[in-house]
Scaffold this active site. Structure first.
Site, short mmCIF file in Angstrom:
data_model
loop_
_atom_site.label_atom_id
_atom_site.label_comp_id
_atom_site.label_asym_id
_atom_site.label_seq_id
_atom_site.Cartn_x
_atom_site.Cartn_y
_atom_site.Cartn_z
N ASP A 1 56.88 20.92 67.80
CA ASP A 1 57.06 21.77 66.62
C ASP A 1 55.83 22.63 66.34
O ASP A 1 54.87 22.63 67.11
CB ASP A 1 57.40 20.86 65.42
CG ASP A 1 58.45 21.44 64.50
OD1 ASP A 1 58.62 22.69 64.48
OD2 ASP A 1 59.11 20.67 63.79
N GLU B 1 58.92 26.78 67.95
CA GLU B 1 58.09 27.57 67.04
C GLU B 1 58.92 28.64 66.32
O GLU B 1 58.36 29.57 65.75
CB GLU B 1 56.86 28.15 67.76
CG GLU B 1 57.13 29.00 68.97
CD GLU B 1 57.62 30.40 68.62
OE1 GLU B 1 56.83 31.26 68.25
OE2 GLU B 1 58.84 30.62 68.73
N TRP B 2 60.25 28.46 66.33
CA TRP B 2 61.20 29.23 65.51
C TRP B 2 61.31 30.70 65.90
O TRP B 2 61.80 31.52 65.13
CB TRP B 2 60.84 29.11 64.01
CG TRP B 2 60.43 27.74 63.61
CD1 TRP B 2 61.12 26.57 63.82
CD2 TRP B 2 59.23 27.36 62.96
NE1 TRP B 2 60.43 25.50 63.33
CE2 TRP B 2 59.25 25.95 62.79
CE3 TRP B 2 58.13 28.08 62.48
CZ2 TRP B 2 58.21 25.25 62.18
CZ3 TRP B 2 57.09 27.38 61.87
CH2 TRP B 2 57.15 25.98 61.73
N GLY B 3 60.85 31.03 67.10
CA GLY B 3 60.98 32.41 67.58
C GLY B 3 59.96 33.36 67.02
O GLY B 3 60.04 34.58 67.28
N ASP C 1 65.29 27.00 61.19
CA ASP C 1 66.15 25.83 61.28
C ASP C 1 67.59 26.14 60.91
O ASP C 1 67.87 26.96 60.03
CB ASP C 1 65.65 24.73 60.35
CG ASP C 1 64.35 24.11 60.83
OD1 ASP C 1 63.91 24.42 61.95
OD2 ASP C 1 63.77 23.30 60.08
#
Length: 410
Positions: free
Chosen positions: A171, A204-206, A226
């Site tokens: 994460d 890393e959520w893009g 998320d």
């Protein structure tokens, strides 16, 4: 005399020098201190995940309320309820398993939650013929406030290998000013140095566009924030299913065997949407060659949820060996057509109705890159029914928020 002739001599020497061949400039090896990890010609992919990973993760249902008993019960269920036979293999503990670091800096497990230890739990999962995964973070702390891996990457990777870990979700909380490519490459190298094959799931959520640089660093990378168990929209730091699909869909050129776009874990069966919407969710993820990581309580799931998660016709589209991510090829308001090329020369076809009313949606073969004259065998993947051979186009009535998903075979 010499003084008078010197200018002429100098000019001749300069001309002679200009005519002489110029020696090749020395080419230095790239400086490892300045070369971006993705640009290093010595870096190769780890050879894992030739098809999108399938499994289960604890977060969407249990969040921080995860413990050893839950993981053991989940392993029992997946091994016996048909999920393992359908291709689900990784059981991943998300955040909140961590204890403290020992005197030498090695991470330990929370023994109140995992009294038998993670090595024994890993052995239990492996004895079922399944694979074991855990979670960490590239920062000083995980998103749940547990110890992160920053500054301990090689120690943590070695510990994971000792425990028999097969999958790491990594994460991006508490990372400060870290460079994402550097941070993920460092853990990628640490995992390889551990001596164990560990699939690397980057989360890393893009934010830093990992699809541009991570194909030889990770096996899958999150492309969005998320997911949440809702049909659409932005909800705090999370997104509904259709909103995530819209963000992930344009990235289709970057996915392929060993490196996949990850639109986050599945919400199927968690209760926030209808079964029709869950079928659409599962279908969209399969069309996008997304990792299929279930996020529900598989021990207590109902028959409708099981029928979705165990639809082997749809799973086969996701797992097709060609490894091409499908994408939208036509849109008119709430009506959409998606196509995914398959290894047998056929196509997976999705007729998708985002709207609140029933709609008729037609797909022309030209949308799929096929001549109209080609006759293809059509199978409805949710009705589990052969529809005979068709040429030119196919159309169907699609329910609100629903899909018709087909496989077209030559």
């Amino acid at each position: 005399m010499l003084k008078k002739s010197f200018p002429h001599l100098l000019a001749a020497l300069l001309l002679l020098g200009a005519a002489a061949p110029v020696p090749a400039q020395e080419v230095l090896d790239p400086d490892p201190n300045t070369l971006a990890p993705s640009k290093d010609p010595r870096r190769t992919a780890n050879g894992l995940a030739p098809t999108p990973p399938m499994g289960w993760n604890s977060w969407n249902k249990f969040a921080c309320k995860v413990d050893e008993a839950t993981i053991r019960a989940t392993a029992d269920a997946i091994a016996s309820n048909g999920m393992q036979a359908a291709g689900y293999q990784y059981i991943v503990i998300d955040d909140c398993w961590h204890g403290t670091r020992d005197a030498n800096g090695f991470i330990t497990e929370d023994r109140a939650r995992f009294p038998g230890g993670l090595k024994a739990l890993s052995d239990y999962v492996h004895a079922k013929g399944l694979k074991f995964g855990i979670y960490s973070d590239a920062g000083t702390k995980t998103c749940g406030g547990r110890p992160g891996s920053q500054g301990h990457e090689y120690q943590d990777a070695l510990q994971y290998a000792r425990w028999g870990v097969d999958y790491l979700k990594y994460d991006w909380c508490s990372t400060g000013v870290r460079n994402a490519e550097e941070a993920y490459a460092l853990m990628s190298d640490a995992l390889r140095a551990s001596g164990r094959a560990i699939l690397f799931s980057m989360c890393e959520w893009g934010n830093s566009k990992p699809w541009l640089w991570a194909s030889k660093i990770g096996n899958m990378w999150r492309t969005t924030g998320d997911i949440t168990d809702k049909w659409t929209g932005h909800h705090g730091y999370s997104w509904g299913v259709t909103s995530i699909a819209d963000m992930n869909e344009p990235l289709w050129p970057y996915a392929g065997p060993g490196h996949w776009n990850d639109p986050d874990m599945l919400e199927v069966g968690n209760g926030g949407m209808t079964d029709t919407e869950y079928r659409s969710h599962f279908s969209l993820w399969a069309m996008m060659a997304a990792p299929l990581i279930a996020g529900n309580d598989v021990v207590a799931m109902d028959a409708a949820t099981r029928a979705i998660l165990l639809n082997t016709d749809v799973i086969a589209v996701d797992q097709d060996a060609l490894g091409i991510q499908g994408h939208r090829v036509w849109k008119d308001g709430d009506r959409e057509v998606w196509s995914k090329p398959l290894s047998d020369g056929g196509r997976a076809l999705l007729l998708f109705n985002r709207g609140d009313a029933p709609a008729t949606i037609a797909a022309d073969w030209a949308m799929l890159g096929l001549p109209r004259s080609v006759r293809l065998q059509v199978r409805d993947l949710w009705a589990h029914r052969e529809l005979g051979k068709r040429s030119g186009h196919y159309q169907a009535a699609v329910p609100p928020h629903g899909v018709v998903m087909l496989r077209l075979k030559p």
